[in-house]
Design a protein around this motif. Structure first.
Motif, short mmCIF file in Angstrom:
data_model
loop_
_atom_site.label_atom_id
_atom_site.label_comp_id
_atom_site.label_asym_id
_atom_site.label_seq_id
_atom_site.Cartn_x
_atom_site.Cartn_y
_atom_site.Cartn_z
N SER A 111 0.83 -1.20 0.00
CA SER A 111 0.00 0.00 0.00
C SER A 111 0.87 1.26 0.00
O SER A 111 0.55 2.24 -0.68
CB SER A 111 -0.92 0.01 1.22
OG SER A 111 -1.80 1.10 1.17
N ARG A 115 0.72 4.16 -2.81
CA ARG A 115 0.46 5.55 -2.42
C ARG A 115 1.57 6.48 -2.91
O ARG A 115 1.32 7.63 -3.26
CB ARG A 115 0.31 5.65 -0.90
CG ARG A 115 -0.91 4.92 -0.37
CD ARG A 115 -0.99 4.95 1.14
NE ARG A 115 -1.85 3.88 1.64
CZ ARG A 115 -2.73 4.01 2.61
NH1 ARG A 115 -2.91 5.17 3.19
NH2 ARG A 115 -3.46 3.00 3.01
N ASP A 189 -4.32 -1.82 -4.81
CA ASP A 189 -3.49 -2.22 -3.67
C ASP A 189 -3.38 -3.74 -3.59
O ASP A 189 -2.30 -4.30 -3.41
CB ASP A 189 -4.11 -1.72 -2.36
CG ASP A 189 -3.53 -0.37 -1.95
OD1 ASP A 189 -2.66 0.14 -2.66
OD2 ASP A 189 -4.00 0.17 -0.93
N ARG A 305 -5.66 8.80 0.83
CA ARG A 305 -4.68 7.76 1.17
C ARG A 305 -3.29 8.37 1.40
O ARG A 305 -2.54 7.94 2.27
CB ARG A 305 -4.63 6.72 0.06
CG ARG A 305 -5.86 5.83 0.01
CD ARG A 305 -6.12 5.27 -1.39
NE ARG A 305 -4.95 4.65 -1.97
CZ ARG A 305 -4.55 3.40 -1.73
NH1 ARG A 305 -5.26 2.64 -0.91
NH2 ARG A 305 -3.48 2.90 -2.31
#
Length: 576
Positions: A111, A115, A189, A305
């Motif tokens: 993740s 991001r 993700d 995020r």
């Protein structure tokens, strides 16, 4: 997403220049249909060639000015958005560097990668579009309405009907698209996590013949992302089709009612042509806005995020006035230390107390899950203790700067990690300015010099990503060399000899004893042969100290240590 726009502050002057350029571009584009109307109504109708040439020249100048403004605005907005993306990536990476291991575990490696790359790219692309479309579209829409009404108020009633229909379509698309874009990032993700696990675990996958299972896992994750993407594209296709249909019907309506007005002498042909262009400008500006309404939610989901990472307050912080221990030499003391992982019911280690002095070897041994690695991970402050305190040179490590603390420590992790680059570069990771002689000496002590010399390029041999082109034992020896080259005050070896054969292990321990005789050494090991000559052996069982002493003392008074030793040593070695 507005929170992220604080990173645009350094580029305020350039953004102002973009606004000015876009303003003049909008004025130019709005003026062109009026000039064309004049050519038709005053030039063509009256056969005035000079007037046509004159106004045509004005049109060329205005169009050229619009083109220059458009090009410059696009160039500047692209540059700013790219720099904005660079700045946000740097901030996210810097923030992630300050995280404790607990915070890394909360977000997840896959993740964090998504991001830092895809999410920031989404925000960057929308930033370009905002600077281009969100500024131009309102200007064109409002200006177009004013100019259209000035041409013919009766015909403008068509716009009164069309514009609400367009807005309704945009609202419908936004209401359906926003949730899907949020889901899309989550699915991405998941796909990244599956791909990363497949690439890093390829040897295990092949060893257990799990290729088909992993293909199905990838197929499922890829299919989920594809299905969401198809739904989004269907919505986009519906929107574009609906917009084009409305635009074409609007053109037909303008021509139909405009023709009647021309017949009655209430409108000229040139004015109707200009009105059509203004209507198209109004609708194109609304289409641009609709595109933004579709893309902004996805960027907003990405921005949320990104902000989650940036808003995390690191658990482990440096004190405002860190204490200096540079004159000391690596004395370690645990005082009633208890630590529990987040979400765990029981402490990983509990009421641990011991001290380790320079010139001594302290070994930690115990069964799987007894808390050995947890104990040594607390010394460099990868986690903060829950109760008690850890002192280095008489100072609580929470009162020291992280940099100052870790400069004292040479850490060899349980899982040897190497980086892409040469062998020399990997060893210099422990001391950036190490000379080649220091690098070679560290490699010799770590028993790595032999296999390095057998490589064609020696210390310039390239290590592949993750160290996949060297064996487990070679990785461990290079990791040990990396810790040795900086000559720290404290050495921590977290089960760092497990991949070595007994002969290499023995040679390495002998070399280490001489090399680290003025430093504090803590060794975590599974083998009794690795720890039996230590000055102090700590036996852990279920997170608690079950025994502490020398090898001979523990054989006499610690049942757990005796069991471990009996399972590894012969009767003669036990009684020696």
């Amino acid at each position: 997403m507005i929170k992220l726009f604080r990173y645009l502050k350094p580029y305020g002057a350039t953004i102002a220049a973009i606004l000015v350029l876009l303003f003049f571009q909008a004025l130019s584009d709005l003026y062109l249909p009026t000039l064309m109307s004049d050519i038709v109504d005053k030039g063509i109708v009256h056969g005035d060639t000079d007037y046509i040439i004159k106004i045509g020249g004005y049109m060329l100048l205005v169009a050229g000015g619009s083109a220059i403004c458009t090009i410059l605005a696009s160039l500047l907005s692209s540059k700013i958005a790219t720099k904005f993306g660079r700045d946000v990536r740097r901030e996210v990476f810097t923030k992630a560097e300050s995280f404790s291991l607990n915070e890394f575990n909360k977000i997840g490696t896959s993740s964090l990668i998504t991001r830092t790359t895809n999410d920031i790219m989404q925000v960057q692309q929308v930033t370009i579009m905002i600077m281009r479309m969100m500024i131009t579209a309102p200007m064109m829409c409002i200006g177009g309405i004013i100019m259209a009404v000035s041409k013919n108020r009766q015909l403008s009633l068509i716009l009164v009907v069309v514009i609400p229909i367009l807005i309704a379509v945009i609202a419908l698309v936004a209401s359906r698209g926003v949730p899907l874009f949020k889901v899309m990032q989550v699915k991405l993700d998941r796909l990244n996590a599956v791909v990363r696990e497949n690439l890093t675990g390829i040897r295990v996958i092949r060893a257990f013949n799990r290729n088909e299972y992993e293909k199905e896992r990838f197929k499922e994750a890829n299919g989920d992302l594809t299905n969401i993407a198809i739904k989004v594209n269907k919505i986009m296709a519906f929107m574009m089709s609906a917009m084009m249909l409305i635009m074409n019907l609007t053109t037909v309506a303008i021509i139909w009612f405009g023709g009647k007005l021309i017949d009655t002498g209430n409108m000229e042909v040139g004015s109707m042509m200009a009105f059509i262009q203004y209507a198209m400008q109004i609708m194109f500006s609304l289409i641009m806005v609709s595109m933004m309404f579709v893309l902004i939610p996805r960027a907003e989901a990405s921005a949320v995020r990104i902000n989650e990472v940036l808003d995390i307050v690191p658990e482990i912080k440096d004190p405002e006035q860190p204490k200096d221990t540079s004159n000391e030499r690596g004395y370690i003391e645990f005082k009633d230390v208890t630590f529990k992982y987040p979400g765990a019911e029981e402490p990983a280690i509990e009421n641990i107390s011991f001290s380790a002095k320079p010139g001594e070897i302290t070994a930690v041994i115990g069964g799987t899950g007894s808390g050995k690695s947890t104990l040594v991970n607390l010394i460099p402050r990868f986690y903060d203790v829950e109760k008690g305190s850890i002192l280095v040179d008489g100072v609580d490590i929470r009162e020291m700067s992280q940099k100052g603390l870790r400069e004292k420590i040479g850490f060899v992790p349980q899982k040897a990690v190497l980086f892409t680059g040469t062998i020399a570069e990997n060893i210099r990771y422990g001391k950036e300015d190490a000379t080649i002689d220091e690098v070679k000496h560290a490699a010799e002590v770590a028993q790595a010099a032999d296999f390095i010399s057998n490589m064609k390029e020696g210390y310039d041999a390239v290590i592949a990503q993750g160290g996949n082109n060297v064996s487990g034992g070679q990785k461990q020896r290079l990791s040990i060399a990396r810790a040795l080259v900086g000559k720290p005050e404290i050495y921590i070896f977290d089960d760092s000899f497990s991949a070595l054969d007994f002969k290499t292990d023995a040679k390495l321990r002998t070399a280490l004893k001489e090399e680290t005789q003025d430093s504090t050494m803590i060794i975590v090991a599974q083998r009794v042969s690795t720890v039996m000559n230590a000055d102090r052996i700590i036996v852990l069982d279920d997170g608690k100290i079950a025994g502490m002493g020398t090898h001979k003392e523990l054989l006499r008074n610690c049942d757990i240590y005796r069991e471990i030793a009996a399972s590894q040593l012969s009767e003669e070695e036990l009684n020696a």
